[in-house]
Design a protein around this motif. Structure first.
Motif, PDB file in Angstrom:
ATOM      1  N   VAL A 164      -1.946  15.418  11.288  1.00 15.87           N
ATOM      2  CA  VAL A 164      -2.017  14.820   9.956  1.00 15.87           C
ATOM      3  C   VAL A 164      -3.199  15.455   9.240  1.00 15.87           C
ATOM      4  N   ILE A 165      -2.934  16.077   8.100  1.00 17.58           N
ATOM      5  CA  ILE A 165      -3.984  16.694   7.299  1.00 17.58           C
ATOM      6  C   ILE A 165      -4.151  15.863   6.043  1.00 17.58           C
ATOM      7  N   ARG A 166      -5.334  15.366   5.832  1.00 21.64           N
ATOM      8  CA  ARG A 166      -5.596  14.519   4.665  1.00 21.64           C
ATOM      9  C   ARG A 166      -6.400  15.307   3.638  1.00 21.64           C
ATOM     10  N   GLU A 167      -5.690  15.981   2.761  1.00 24.82           N
ATOM     11  CA  GLU A 167      -6.291  16.764   1.684  1.00 24.82           C
ATOM     12  C   GLU A 167      -5.502  16.483   0.413  1.00 24.82           C
ATOM     13  N   GLN A 168      -6.144  16.678  -0.722  1.00 24.09           N
ATOM     14  CA  GLN A 168      -5.447  16.487  -1.990  1.00 24.09           C
ATOM     15  C   GLN A 168      -4.681  17.768  -2.306  1.00 24.09           C
ATOM     16  N   THR A 169      -3.422  17.781  -1.897  1.00 21.62           N
ATOM     17  CA  THR A 169      -2.559  18.943  -2.136  1.00 21.62           C
ATOM     18  C   THR A 169      -1.209  18.456  -2.615  1.00 21.62           C
ATOM     19  N   GLN A 170      -0.363  19.369  -2.932  1.00 22.53           N
ATOM     20  CA  GLN A 170       0.997  19.002  -3.285  1.00 22.53           C
ATOM     21  C   GLN A 170       1.706  18.518  -2.033  1.00 22.53           C
ATOM     22  N   PRO A 171       2.622  17.555  -2.182  1.00 26.66           N
ATOM     23  CA  PRO A 171       3.342  17.093  -0.996  1.00 26.66           C
ATOM     24  C   PRO A 171       4.225  18.216  -0.442  1.00 26.66           C
ATOM     25  N   ILE A 172       4.127  18.413   0.849  1.00 30.42           N
ATOM     26  CA  ILE A 172       4.923  19.442   1.509  1.00 30.42           C
ATOM     27  C   ILE A 172       5.230  18.967   2.926  1.00 30.42           C
ATOM     28  N   TYR A 173       6.398  19.302   3.410  1.00 28.00           N
ATOM     29  CA  TYR A 173       6.800  18.914   4.756  1.00 28.00           C
ATOM     30  C   TYR A 173       7.148  20.179   5.520  1.00 28.00           C
ATOM     31  N   ILE A 174       6.485  20.401   6.641  1.00 29.70           N
ATOM     32  CA  ILE A 174       6.755  21.565   7.480  1.00 29.70           C
ATOM     33  C   ILE A 174       7.126  21.060   8.862  1.00 29.70           C
ATOM     34  N   ARG A 175       8.209  21.595   9.409  1.00 30.45           N
ATOM     35  CA  ARG A 175       8.650  21.170  10.728  1.00 30.45           C
ATOM     36  C   ARG A 175       8.921  22.400  11.575  1.00 30.45           C
ATOM     37  N   GLY A 176       8.421  22.400  12.782  1.00 28.23           N
ATOM     38  CA  GLY A 176       8.674  23.503  13.700  1.00 28.23           C
ATOM     39  C   GLY A 176       9.428  22.994  14.912  1.00 28.23           C
ATOM     40  N   LEU A 177      10.409  23.736  15.329  1.00 23.97           N
ATOM     41  CA  LEU A 177      11.203  23.357  16.487  1.00 23.97           C
ATOM     42  C   LEU A 177      11.186  24.487  17.505  1.00 23.97           C
ATOM     43  N   PRO A 178      11.098  24.152  18.784  1.00 23.14           N
ATOM     44  CA  PRO A 178      11.199  25.212  19.783  1.00 23.14           C
ATOM     45  C   PRO A 178      12.623  25.775  19.779  1.00 23.14           C
ATOM     46  N   THR A 179      12.734  27.066  19.998  1.00 24.44           N
ATOM     47  CA  THR A 179      14.048  27.698  20.014  1.00 24.44           C
ATOM     48  C   THR A 179      14.271  28.370  21.355  1.00 24.44           C
ATOM     49  N   GLY A 180      15.483  28.702  21.619  1.00 23.25           N
ATOM     50  CA  GLY A 180      15.818  29.412  22.843  1.00 23.25           C
ATOM     51  C   GLY A 180      15.475  30.879  22.708  1.00 23.25           C
ATOM     52  N   PRO A 181      15.705  31.630  23.760  1.00 20.42           N
ATOM     53  CA  PRO A 181      15.396  33.060  23.699  1.00 20.42           C
ATOM     54  C   PRO A 181      16.282  33.766  22.682  1.00 20.42           C
ATOM     55  N   ILE A 182      15.728  34.755  22.023  1.00 17.99           N
ATOM     56  CA  ILE A 182      16.475  35.535  21.043  1.00 17.99           C
ATOM     57  C   ILE A 182      16.740  36.899  21.660  1.00 17.99           C
ATOM     58  N   SER A 183      17.987  37.275  21.684  1.00 22.62           N
ATOM     59  CA  SER A 183      18.337  38.559  22.280  1.00 22.62           C
ATOM     60  C   SER A 183      17.824  39.696  21.408  1.00 22.62           C
ATOM     61  N   ARG A 184      17.656  40.854  21.984  1.00 25.43           N
ATOM     62  CA  ARG A 184      17.147  42.010  21.249  1.00 25.43           C
ATOM     63  C   ARG A 184      18.052  42.344  20.063  1.00 25.43           C
ATOM     64  N   SER A 185      19.369  42.258  20.238  1.00 20.21           N
ATOM     65  CA  SER A 185      20.272  42.601  19.150  1.00 20.21           C
ATOM     66  C   SER A 185      20.147  41.613  17.991  1.00 20.21           C
ATOM     67  N   ARG A 186      19.921  40.324  18.281  1.00 18.71           N
ATOM     68  CA  ARG A 186      19.752  39.346  17.212  1.00 18.71           C
ATOM     69  C   ARG A 186      18.421  39.543  16.504  1.00 18.71           C
ATOM     70  N   ARG A 187      17.380  39.916  17.271  1.00 19.69           N
ATOM     71  CA  ARG A 187      16.063  40.115  16.699  1.00 19.69           C
ATOM     72  C   ARG A 187      16.088  41.301  15.736  1.00 19.69           C
ATOM     73  N   LEU A 188      16.868  42.323  16.049  1.00 22.36           N
ATOM     74  CA  LEU A 188      16.944  43.504  15.208  1.00 22.36           C
ATOM     75  C   LEU A 188      18.020  43.393  14.137  1.00 22.36           C
TER      76      LEU A 188
END
Length: 67
Positions: A41-65
């Protein structure tokens, strides 16, 4: 004025294709097991923003490229 016979060797030297190096080994990363929800929780006077990070599975080399 440059002559083509003088300029072409220099242009080929500096602007030709770069030879490919050896392929790097395939990397595998393993995340430690998550035992609890993690939040900040960050308590600063800023614009409201929502950021969410989710763990993902492995990404194959072909998908990464994007192949």
């Amino acid at each position: 004025m440059w002559k083509a016979s003088e300029a072409m060797p220099m242009l080929e030297k500096y602007f030709s294709k770069v030879p490919a190096g050896p392929r790097p080994e395939e990397m595998t990363t393993v995340e430690p097991k998550q035992f609890a929800e993690k939040s900040v929780v960050i308590r600063e006077q800023t614009q409201p923003i929502y950021i969410r990070g989710l763990p993902t599975g492995p990404i194959s080399r072909s998908r990464r490229l994007g192949v």
